[in-house]
Design an enzyme around this catalytic site. Sequence first.
Site, PDB file in Angstrom:
ATOM      1  N   SER A   1       0.819  -1.213   0.000  1.00  0.00           N
ATOM      2  CA  SER A   1       0.000   0.000   0.000  1.00  0.00           C
ATOM      3  C   SER A   1       0.851   1.261   0.000  1.00  0.00           C
ATOM      4  O   SER A   1       1.591   1.517  -0.944  1.00  0.00           O
ATOM      5  CB  SER A   1      -0.956  -0.047   1.188  1.00  0.00           C
ATOM      6  OG  SER A   1      -1.887   0.996   1.156  1.00  0.00           O
TER       7      SER A   1
ATOM      8  N   ASP B   1      -1.145   1.380  -3.998  1.00  0.00           N
ATOM      9  CA  ASP B   1      -2.035   0.369  -4.563  1.00  0.00           C
ATOM     10  C   ASP B   1      -3.400   0.938  -4.931  1.00  0.00           C
ATOM     11  O   ASP B   1      -4.309   0.206  -5.285  1.00  0.00           O
ATOM     12  CB  ASP B   1      -2.180  -0.832  -3.621  1.00  0.00           C
ATOM     13  CG  ASP B   1      -2.958  -0.512  -2.358  1.00  0.00           C
ATOM     14  OD1 ASP B   1      -2.987   0.668  -1.962  1.00  0.00           O
ATOM     15  OD2 ASP B   1      -3.529  -1.444  -1.763  1.00  0.00           O
TER      16      ASP B   1
ATOM     17  N   ASP C   1      -5.947   2.245  -3.399  1.00  0.00           N
ATOM     18  CA  ASP C   1      -7.204   2.098  -2.664  1.00  0.00           C
ATOM     19  C   ASP C   1      -7.480   3.319  -1.791  1.00  0.00           C
ATOM     20  O   ASP C   1      -8.523   3.405  -1.155  1.00  0.00           O
ATOM     21  CB  ASP C   1      -7.238   0.814  -1.836  1.00  0.00           C
ATOM     22  CG  ASP C   1      -6.175   0.752  -0.742  1.00  0.00           C
ATOM     23  OD1 ASP C   1      -5.300   1.655  -0.694  1.00  0.00           O
ATOM     24  OD2 ASP C   1      -6.207  -0.196   0.056  1.00  0.00           O
TER      25      ASP C   1
END
Length: 446
Positions: free
Chosen positions: A102, A242, A244
């Site tokens: 992430s 990533d 998100d």
Amino acid sequence: MSRKYFGTDGVRGRVGTPPMTPDFALKLGWAAGRVLGAGTNQARVVIGKDTRRSGYLFESALEAGFAAAGVESDLLGPLPTPGVAYLTRALRARAGVVISASHNPHHDNGVKFFGPDGCKLSDEIELEIEAMLEQPMTCVEPDRLGRAKRLTDGPGRYIEFCKSSFGERSLAGLRIVLDCANGAAYKVGPAVFQELDADVTVIGNQPDGLNINLECGSTHLASLQRAVVETGADLGIALDGDADRCLMVDAQGNEVDGDQILYIIARLRQATGGLSGPVVGTLMSNLGLEHALRALGIAFVRAKVGDRYVMETLRACGGILGGETSGHTICLDKTTTGDGIVTALQVLSALLRENRSLAELACAMPKYPQVLINVPVSAAAAAILETPQVVAAQADVRARLAGRGRILLRPSGTEPLIRVMVEAEDPAETRQMAEYLAERVRDACS
């Protein structure tokens, strides 16, 4: 049963240090294959990754582990975490696997899983995988070994999905700067906004395997803020490695954080009749969000920090909208997990509907001054928080604030840190109290 490997968001750590080693990834793929593929003949998983150099290593190891368990793999290459979640569901795969850490630096990596519904695995299934990891690794018969293949149309499918979340409208005339964090969205992110006719300037789209999240993306907004002001853009969008997460920047270069984004989307859903259940934030959500939603007659519930806990609370209370200050925003009426691109598109929908700027929409949610200090720790964070000096310091600050603010000390779920947060009406007092608590935590560590 306590967890040995899984944290709040899969398995994560520094590359080359347990558990993020090639041999562990091999066995993790096998164990996950045994659990997730149970009861099926030649089950299939999809595997995506971000742009870290170590992604090649872990992709190969996981693929081999799944093959040994008799599970086939569709390899997606670099793709946002929510893109893997979407394709897991769309392709009716048994599971989705994401190789990513992430927002962390390149030297970290991790593995997280989605079930066939595109949602993160339950605690029970993660514990089953952990139990299987303790068993000796075996291999299915040669004629039952899993195969692997590259799936080349995955990015295109995900782009169309993101566009569908925006409807039939156009972004023509809107000038956007998009920071892809040199991460998984470096190709699909620009494509989504360009195909919706926005005028897009892209930064952070030159990944080299080592520069993911490096002075860019949602954890480092300075370059995006400069680019928005220099290009005269209407706004900026920052994704993380990533993709998100999503944070934004208004035309003057001011940050619009996850709390403000959540407020804007909640207000839009209420206006269009699409809001159900309470809005879910976390213990870190600004008190201004709670008050602003209350003024609209919208219920607000706090969950523990972590998007998995936001999701659990949404399900428990029948809500569709939740998120974190850091930019994880979940719109269950659009997707099954946090999605930075979809989140940005929902905010742009609000801009178009109200014909107002991002700054105008964001300032409708007044924010209490909030100071967050990350204190590195070498010992068990939970034990440090229970030491007499830290407990006494928290009681002292609560008494001094006397209901005029909030404090929160918690271990990070992804890094060896204790996060110290203080929120109060007066900025100077807020900073003073946060530094006082952080110093007490450092003392306890020594």
